[in-house]
Design a protein around this motif. Structure first.
Motif, PDB file in Angstrom:
ATOM      1  N   LYS A 526       0.995  -1.391  -0.013  1.00  0.00           N
ATOM      2  CA  LYS A 526       0.120   0.002   0.064  1.00  0.00           C
ATOM      3  C   LYS A 526       0.841   1.319   0.036  1.00  0.00           C
ATOM      4  O   LYS A 526       0.467   2.236  -0.334  1.00  0.00           O
ATOM      5  N   LEU A 527       1.963   1.139   0.460  1.00  0.00           N
ATOM      6  CA  LEU A 527       2.889   2.384   0.442  1.00  0.00           C
ATOM      7  C   LEU A 527       3.246   2.706  -1.203  1.00  0.00           C
ATOM      8  O   LEU A 527       3.688   1.964  -1.934  1.00  0.00           O
ATOM      9  N   ILE A 528       3.475   4.143  -1.223  1.00  0.00           N
ATOM     10  CA  ILE A 528       3.570   4.753  -2.646  1.00  0.00           C
ATOM     11  C   ILE A 528       4.878   5.533  -2.421  1.00  0.00           C
ATOM     12  O   ILE A 528       4.968   6.264  -1.599  1.00  0.00           O
ATOM     13  N   PRO A 529       5.924   5.209  -2.925  1.00  0.00           N
ATOM     14  CA  PRO A 529       7.193   5.837  -2.971  1.00  0.00           C
ATOM     15  C   PRO A 529       6.953   7.233  -3.514  1.00  0.00           C
ATOM     16  O   PRO A 529       6.426   7.709  -4.549  1.00  0.00           O
ATOM     17  N   TRP A 530       7.808   8.186  -2.448  1.00  0.00           N
ATOM     18  CA  TRP A 530       7.870   9.610  -3.000  1.00  0.00           C
ATOM     19  C   TRP A 530       9.249  10.130  -3.038  1.00  0.00           C
ATOM     20  O   TRP A 530      10.039   9.719  -1.931  1.00  0.00           O
ATOM     21  N   PHE A 531       9.663  10.334  -4.134  1.00  0.00           N
ATOM     22  CA  PHE A 531      11.127  10.762  -4.479  1.00  0.00           C
ATOM     23  C   PHE A 531      11.560  12.263  -4.321  1.00  0.00           C
ATOM     24  O   PHE A 531      10.808  13.225  -4.563  1.00  0.00           O
ATOM     25  N   PRO A 532      12.497  12.447  -3.487  1.00  0.00           N
ATOM     26  CA  PRO A 532      12.978  13.972  -3.233  1.00  0.00           C
ATOM     27  C   PRO A 532      13.387  14.674  -4.486  1.00  0.00           C
ATOM     28  O   PRO A 532      13.760  13.838  -5.463  1.00  0.00           O
ATOM     29  N   SER A 533      13.514  16.063  -4.215  1.00  0.00           N
ATOM     30  CA  SER A 533      13.908  16.740  -5.459  1.00  0.00           C
ATOM     31  C   SER A 533      15.484  16.645  -5.837  1.00  0.00           C
ATOM     32  O   SER A 533      15.639  16.876  -6.920  1.00  0.00           O
ATOM     33  N   ILE A 534      16.490  16.247  -5.089  1.00  0.00           N
ATOM     34  CA  ILE A 534      17.643  16.204  -5.203  1.00  0.00           C
ATOM     35  C   ILE A 534      18.323  14.550  -5.197  1.00  0.00           C
ATOM     36  O   ILE A 534      18.187  13.960  -4.068  1.00  0.00           O
ATOM     37  N   GLY A 554       2.449   3.222  -8.624  1.00  0.00           N
ATOM     38  CA  GLY A 554       2.656   4.671  -8.900  1.00  0.00           C
ATOM     39  C   GLY A 554       3.778   5.342  -8.115  1.00  0.00           C
ATOM     40  O   GLY A 554       3.838   4.591  -7.066  1.00  0.00           O
ATOM     41  N   ILE A 555       3.985   6.413  -8.463  1.00  0.00           N
ATOM     42  CA  ILE A 555       4.990   7.210  -7.305  1.00  0.00           C
ATOM     43  C   ILE A 555       4.359   8.670  -7.403  1.00  0.00           C
ATOM     44  O   ILE A 555       3.692   9.011  -8.317  1.00  0.00           O
ATOM     45  N   VAL A 556       5.009   9.226  -6.485  1.00  0.00           N
ATOM     46  CA  VAL A 556       5.222  10.942  -6.394  1.00  0.00           C
ATOM     47  C   VAL A 556       6.513  11.201  -6.478  1.00  0.00           C
ATOM     48  O   VAL A 556       7.456  10.481  -5.836  1.00  0.00           O
ATOM     49  N   THR A 557       6.951  12.207  -7.379  1.00  0.00           N
ATOM     50  CA  THR A 557       8.293  12.591  -7.401  1.00  0.00           C
ATOM     51  C   THR A 557       8.249  14.165  -7.646  1.00  0.00           C
ATOM     52  O   THR A 557       7.754  14.602  -8.165  1.00  0.00           O
ATOM     53  N   ASP A 558       9.401  14.426  -7.010  1.00  0.00           N
ATOM     54  CA  ASP A 558       9.770  16.211  -7.053  1.00  0.00           C
ATOM     55  C   ASP A 558      11.066  16.251  -7.993  1.00  0.00           C
ATOM     56  O   ASP A 558      11.692  17.296  -8.159  1.00  0.00           O
ATOM     57  N   ASN A 559      11.446  15.240  -8.508  1.00  0.00           N
ATOM     58  CA  ASN A 559      12.709  15.132  -9.433  1.00  0.00           C
ATOM     59  C   ASN A 559      12.438  14.734 -10.758  1.00  0.00           C
ATOM     60  O   ASN A 559      11.635  13.486 -10.989  1.00  0.00           O
ATOM     61  N   ALA A 565      12.173   8.413 -15.816  1.00  0.00           N
ATOM     62  CA  ALA A 565      12.515   6.922 -15.561  1.00  0.00           C
ATOM     63  C   ALA A 565      11.275   6.227 -15.405  1.00  0.00           C
ATOM     64  O   ALA A 565      11.074   5.123 -15.952  1.00  0.00           O
ATOM     65  N   ALA A 566      10.225   6.825 -14.620  1.00  0.00           N
ATOM     66  CA  ALA A 566       8.772   6.458 -14.478  1.00  0.00           C
ATOM     67  C   ALA A 566       8.135   6.412 -15.827  1.00  0.00           C
ATOM     68  O   ALA A 566       7.401   5.098 -16.083  1.00  0.00           O
ATOM     69  N   TYR A 567       8.090   7.329 -16.681  1.00  0.00           N
ATOM     70  CA  TYR A 567       7.388   7.198 -17.819  1.00  0.00           C
ATOM     71  C   TYR A 567       7.919   6.246 -18.763  1.00  0.00           C
ATOM     72  O   TYR A 567       7.068   5.466 -19.383  1.00  0.00           O
ATOM     73  N   GLU A 568       9.365   6.141 -18.818  1.00  0.00           N
ATOM     74  CA  GLU A 568       9.740   5.181 -19.570  1.00  0.00           C
ATOM     75  C   GLU A 568       9.660   3.647 -19.284  1.00  0.00           C
ATOM     76  O   GLU A 568       9.547   2.797 -20.251  1.00  0.00           O
ATOM     77  N   ARG A 569       9.337   3.634 -18.124  1.00  0.00           N
ATOM     78  CA  ARG A 569       8.891   2.175 -17.444  1.00  0.00           C
ATOM     79  C   ARG A 569       7.557   1.855 -17.416  1.00  0.00           C
ATOM     80  O   ARG A 569       7.104   0.868 -16.768  1.00  0.00           O
ATOM     81  N   ILE A 571       5.450   3.493 -15.572  1.00  0.00           N
ATOM     82  CA  ILE A 571       4.832   3.454 -13.868  1.00  0.00           C
ATOM     83  C   ILE A 571       4.100   4.880 -14.006  1.00  0.00           C
ATOM     84  O   ILE A 571       4.557   5.958 -14.367  1.00  0.00           O
ATOM     85  N   LYS A 572       2.888   4.646 -13.340  1.00  0.00           N
ATOM     86  CA  LYS A 572       1.967   5.797 -13.374  1.00  0.00           C
ATOM     87  C   LYS A 572       2.821   7.035 -12.203  1.00  0.00           C
ATOM     88  O   LYS A 572       3.379   6.433 -11.227  1.00  0.00           O
ATOM     89  N   TRP A 573       2.739   8.253 -12.594  1.00  0.00           N
ATOM     90  CA  TRP A 573       3.475   9.146 -11.536  1.00  0.00           C
ATOM     91  C   TRP A 573       2.805  10.445 -11.367  1.00  0.00           C
ATOM     92  O   TRP A 573       2.102  10.760 -12.337  1.00  0.00           O
ATOM     93  N   VAL A 574       3.269  11.023 -10.379  1.00  0.00           N
ATOM     94  CA  VAL A 574       2.483  12.114  -9.976  1.00  0.00           C
ATOM     95  C   VAL A 574       3.751  13.285  -9.890  1.00  0.00           C
ATOM     96  O   VAL A 574       4.550  12.965  -9.084  1.00  0.00           O
ATOM     97  N   ALA A 575       3.447  14.447 -10.354  1.00  0.00           N
ATOM     98  CA  ALA A 575       4.432  15.557 -10.096  1.00  0.00           C
ATOM     99  C   ALA A 575       4.547  16.362  -8.591  1.00  0.00           C
ATOM    100  O   ALA A 575       3.292  16.575  -8.220  1.00  0.00           O
TER     101      ALA A 575
END
Length: 760
Positions: A526-534, A554-559, A565-569, A571-575
Motif C-alpha cells: 500500500k506504500l507509495i514511493p515519494w522521491f525527493p528533489s535532489i 505509482g509514485i510521487v516525484t519532485d525530481n 524514468a517512471a514514464y519510460e517504464r 509507471i504511473k507518476w504524479v508531479a
C-alpha cells in the motif's frame, strides 16, 4: 583547442550589455521588465530589444532573453503577446523555467531556441533527457556540482544534442535554485518569480559558533579551473551578476576573456585573479566545483569584501590599511567607470535606418529597392502593374483588399512592420513610381514578407497566434480523498488504520540501504514511493534501480529525472509540490509529453490563482493542506556556522549518516529550524507548519486529493492528538463535519497559511 567555449555574460541594463560586448562576451543573458528572475535589475524594455540585438550581432555576440519564472494562469495572454513579438526578432535563445512556457514555445513558437534555466535544478542525467524531450537546446547546471558530475552530465547532454553551461563567477546561493522558498515564505518575495530579497544574507542572532550571518556563502570563482571545465566538456561558462553595474561586468568579463584566450592559444593560464578582487565580491571559493564542501566556504559578512582583501595584502585589516584600501579601490573604480563609460557611449542601440525606394510603370513589375547601412537588395512583384482611371480607382479603393492603388500612405502602411525589427523606415521614396498604378493586395503582402525575411537574417516572419483556449472539463471530483506522507517505518501501521493513500518519503541517498527499502515496499504494497528533489550521480542511479526492482504501481516525484524514468517504464507518476506547477499549460506539458497522471499545485499561489487553472481531462490534481514549510535545501553543511561540527569538510558519510537539528533566529522574521536526517541533504523549515482549512471549500470540485504531511519534522507547531486521530480530524473536515476546521486548529497550533493568503 578546437572546441570553443562560450563566454556568457550578465546584462542587467543597457550599460552592462554594452560593457559586456566591449569586454569580449560571446553571449549575454538579459531580461525584460516582465517574466524574468531578476526583478531587482533595471532590465530592458521591449522597445529597446531590437536595437540591442543589432548592436550585439554586429559585434558577434548573441543575446539570450530570460523568461525564467513560474507563470500564473492570468499571465498567459501577456506571455503569448510577448512571444508573438519575440518570435520575429533575431533573439538567439530564451531561458525558461516554467513547464507551461516550454509547452507554448514548442507548440506555437518552435523557431525560438529554448534554454533550461538554473531554476530547474538540473543535476542528474535523467533530468538532461527530460529537458531534451521538452525541446530544450541547452541547460544551465546546478552550481553545487563538482567537476566529475559536470563531466558526466555534459557527456549525456552531447549524446542528446544538448549544450551545457556552468556558472563560474559570482554569487553562490545556499540553496539549490528553484526549490528555495525562503524569501517567498518570510517576506512574500518569491525567488521563483524573480523577487528574491536574499534573507540568506541577513543577520541572525549570534550563533553558538559566534556567527552573525550563518547562511552567507562566499562567491563562486572557477578562474583557476578553466582547463578542467574545458576537459569536462562544458559548452558555456556563465558569469552571474544581472544586478551588478557596468564597471563590474566589464572587469569580470574582460578577466575571463583573457583566460579563455590563453586557453585557446594553449598558453599557461593566469593565476593572478587580483582584478576580480578589486570589484564587488564576498570572497571567493571553488569548493563546490572541487567537491570539497568545507567550512571555509562561508563568510560572516555579506557586504563587499574587496577592501578587506586589499588591506590584508597591505599587512592586515587595521583601520589604517582598510582606509588606504578603500581610497585605492575608489580611485580604481572611478578610473574603470570613466574608461568604460567613454567606450560604451560610442555604442548605439538605435535601430538602423532604412531607405525603401519604390518604382514601376504600366506593364512592368513593381520594384522595391531597400538600402540599409550594411547592405542593399531589390524585390519584385510577381505580377505586372496596371493603370486605372478615377472610376476604377474608386472601385479598387472601395474593395480595399482586392487591389491596392499605390500611394505613399498605402505603401507606408503595408511596410510598417519593418519598424518592429532591428530597422526603421527613415525614407520612403516614390519618385520613380508612375501615378494611378495598382497591384493585387496579396502582392504587397508577399513583398512585405520577403522584406521582413531578408531583414531578419532570412528567417521566416511569423503571424501572431491567438491564445489557445483550453476546455474546462466536467470530470469534477465529488469530494477529494485524503492522502498522507510518512518517512519512518514506525508509521507504516497507518496503512492498515486508514483508507488514505500513504506516501513514503525516500531519502536522497540510500545506496547502502537499497535492499532494506526494497524489502520495506515489497512487504507493504500500500506504500507509495515519494522521491525527493535532489538525486545526484549514484543517488539518481540508485533511485532508478529501486524503480526497476520494486515496480511500484505509482509514485510521487519532485525530481524530473525520476519522472522520466517512471514514464519510460510505464509507471504511473504524479508531479510533486516542488516542481512548481502553477498553470494549466504546465499540466498539459507533463501529461502530453510524459504521460503524467497528476500533479500537486504549488503552495505559493492563492485560491483565486488556483481556481483559474483548468485541469486536463483524466488528470488528477493534488494540494498539500498541512505540512512543515520547506524553506531551502542545501548541499552545504548548515551546522558548521550554527552549532559547529568536528569535521572541517563534508565527506561521503555526512549525507548518509548525519542526523542533527538546530535553529537560528532572524532579526526580522523569527526562527528558522535546521534539520539534517539520515540520507538527506540539509533542510531549513519555517517556524510553524502550514495549515489551510479553507482550500476544501474554496476550490470545490477541483482537487482529487488533499494531502497532509505527517513526517516528524520539528517546528514550533504542536499537535494535541496522535497521528491516527489527526488523520480522522482531517477526514472529518473533508467530509464537511460541523466545526471540523476549528477543531483542527485547536489541535494543531501554531500554524500559518500566509502563502495561500498572499499568492504570487
Amino acid at each position: 583547442m578546437k572546441r570553443k567555449i562560450e563566454l556568457l555574460a550578465p546584462g542587467g541594463d543597457i550599460d552592462s550589455i554594452k560593457a559586456a560586448i566591449i569586454a569580449g562576451a560571446d553571449a549575454i543573458y538579459c531580461g525584460l521588465d516582465k517574466f524574468n528572475a531578476r526583478n531587482r535589475a533595471e532590465n530592458i524594455g521591449i522597445e529597446e530589444l531590437n536595437g540591442i540585438l543589432r548592436l550585439a550581432h554586429k559585434n558577434s555576440c548573441e543575446i539570450f532573453l530570460t523568461l525564467n519564472i513560474i507563470i500564473i494562469e492570468s499571465e498567459i495572454p501577456t506571455l503569448i503577446n510577448l512571444l508573438n513579438k519575440l518570435v520575429n526578432t533575431g533573439l538567439d535563445g530564451i531561458i525558461v523555467q516554467d513547464f507551461g512556457a516550454f509547452y507554448l514555445l514548442e507548440k506555437y513558437f518552435p523557431s525560438l531556441k529554448i534554454h533550461a534555466s538554473t531554476q530547474l535544478t538540473s543535476h542528474n542525467e535523467g533530468q538532461i533527457k527530460f529537458l531534451k524531450r521538452l525541446t530544450a537546446t541547452r541547460v544551465n547546471l546546478c552550481r553545487e556540482l563538482n567537476l566529475n558530475e559536470i563531466k558526466s552530465l555534459a557527456r549525456t547532454g552531447h549524446e542528446h544534442d544538448l549544450l551545457t553551461e556552468v556558472f563560474v563567477h559570482g554569487a553562490n546561493c545556499i540553496c539549490f535554485s528553484g526549490i528555495c522558498y525562503l524569501s517567498s515564505v518570510l517576506g512574500g518575495n518569491s525567488g521563483n518569480r524573480g523577487r528574491c530579497s536574499q534573507p540568506c544574507r541577513d543577520q541572525y542572532l549570534t550563533t553558538v559558533r559566534a556567527k552573525n550571518f550563518p547562511l552567507n556563502l562566499k562567491d563562486n570563482s572557477a578562474y583557476a579551473d578553466l582547463a578542467e571545465l574545458a576537459e569536462a566538456g562544458v559548452d558555456s561558462i556563465k558569469i552571474e551578476g544581472r544586478i551588478k553595474k557596468f564597471h563590474y561586468v566589464h572587469t569580470v568579463v574582460n578577466s575571463w576573456r583573457q583566460q579563455l584566450r590563453r586557453l585557446s592559444n594553449k598558453e599557461e593560464l593566469l593565476k593572478d585573479d587580483e582584478n576580480l578582487h578589486r570589484v564587488f565580491n564576498r570572497g571567493f571559493s571553488n569548493a563546490f566545483l572541487k567537491g570539497d564542501i568545507n567550512r571555509n566556504m562561508f563568510i560572516d559578512n555579506p557586504r563587499d569584501n574587496s577592501a578587506l582583501h586589499l588591506a590584508e595584502i597591505y599587512g592586515g585589516a587595521s583601520d589604517e590599511n582598510v582606509t588606504r584600501a578603500k581610497k585605492e579601490l575608489y580611485d580604481l573604480k572611478t578610473e574603470i567607470i570613466n574608461d568604460v563609460r567613454t567606450r560604451i557611449d560610442q555604442l548605439s542601440i538605435e535601430r538602423a535606418p532604412l531607405t525603401i525606394s519604390v518604382s514601376g510603370k504600366v506593364g512592368a513589375q513593381l520594384k522595391v529597392s531597400v538600402t540599409t547601412p550594411d547592405t542593399s537588395f531589390t524585390l519584385y512583384s510577381t505580377t505586372e502593374l496596371a493603370q486605372t482611371g478615377r472610376a476604377i480607382t474608386a472601385i479598387a479603393t472601395k474593395k480595399g483588399r482586392a487591389n491596392q492603388v499605390l500611394d505613399y500612405e498605402i505603401l507606408l502602411s503595408r511596410f510598417k512592420a519593418v519598424n518592429d525589427t532591428e530597422y526603421f523606415i527613415e525614407t520612403l521614396e516614390l519618385d520613380a513610381l508612375e501615378e494611378n498604378l495598382f497591384v493585387p493586395f496579396k502582392e504587397l503582402t508577399s513583398l512585405k514578407s520577403q522584406l521582413l525575411f531578408k531583414l531578419n537574417g532570412e528567417r521566416a516572419h511569423h503571424a501572431p497566434i491567438d491564445l489557445p483556449r483550453l476546455k474546462k472539463h466536467d470530470d469534477k471530483t465529488e469530494r477529494p480523498c485524503l492522502s498522507l506522507l510518512i518517512s519512518s517505518a514506525e508509521d507504516i501501521h497507518l496503512c492498515r488504520e486508514t483508507s488514505a493513500d500513504v506516501y513514503f518519503q525516500l531519502p536522497s541517498n540510500f545506496k547502502n540501504s537499497l535492499v532494506k527499502f526494497i524489502d520495506l515496499f515489497c512487504q507493504n504494497d500500500k506504500l507509495i514511493p515519494w522521491f525527493p528533489s535532489i538525486l545526484i550521480g549514484d543517488d539518481y542511479r540508485t533511485a532508478v534501480e529501486f524503480l526497476e526492482r520494486v515496480k511500484p504501481k505509482g509514485i510521487v516525484t519532485d525530481n524530473t529525472g525520476i519522472a522520466l524514468a517512471a514514464y519510460e517504464r510505464g509507471i504511473k507518476w504524479v508531479a510533486g509540490p516542488h516542481l512548481n506547477t502553477v498553470n494549466s499549460f504546465s499540466l498539459l506539458s507533463l501529461k502530453e509529453k510524459f504521460n503524467c497522471s497528476g500533479a500537486f499545485i504549488s503552495n505559493e499561489i492563492n485560491g483565486r490563482q488556483i481556481k483559474a487553472i483548468k485541469r486536463p481531462e483524466g488528470f488528477d490534481l493534488y494540494y498539500s493542506i498541512y505540512h512543515p514549510i520547506l524553506l531551502l535545501t542545501s548541499r552545504q553543511c548548515l551546522f558548521q556556522q550554527i552549532t559547529g561540527c568536528a569535521k572541517k569538510r563534508m565527506d561521503e558519510s555526512c549525507i548518509e549518516g548525519c542526523e542533527k537539528t538546530a535553529s537560528i533566529s532572524n532579526l526580522k522574521d523569527g526562527t528558522i529550524f535546521i534539520e539534517k536526517s539520515k540520507g538527506n541533504y540539509h533542510h531549513a523549515y519555517h517556524e510553524t507548519h502550514f495549515l489551510n482549512t479553507d482550500i476544501a471549500t474554496d476550490t470545490e470540485g477541483l482537487f482529487t486529493s488533499l494531502f497532509i504531511d505527517l513526517r516528524d519534522i520539528e517546528t514550533k507547531t504542536e499537535r494535541a492528538v496522535d497521528k491516527i486521530d489527526l488523520i480522522r480530524l482531517f477526514a472529518d473536515h473533508l467530509n464537511d463535519k460541523a466545526d471540523s476546521a476549528e477543531i483542527l486548529k485547536r489541535n494543531i497550533s501554531p500554524t500559518t497559511c500566509h502563502q495561500y493568503t498572499r499568492g504570487l
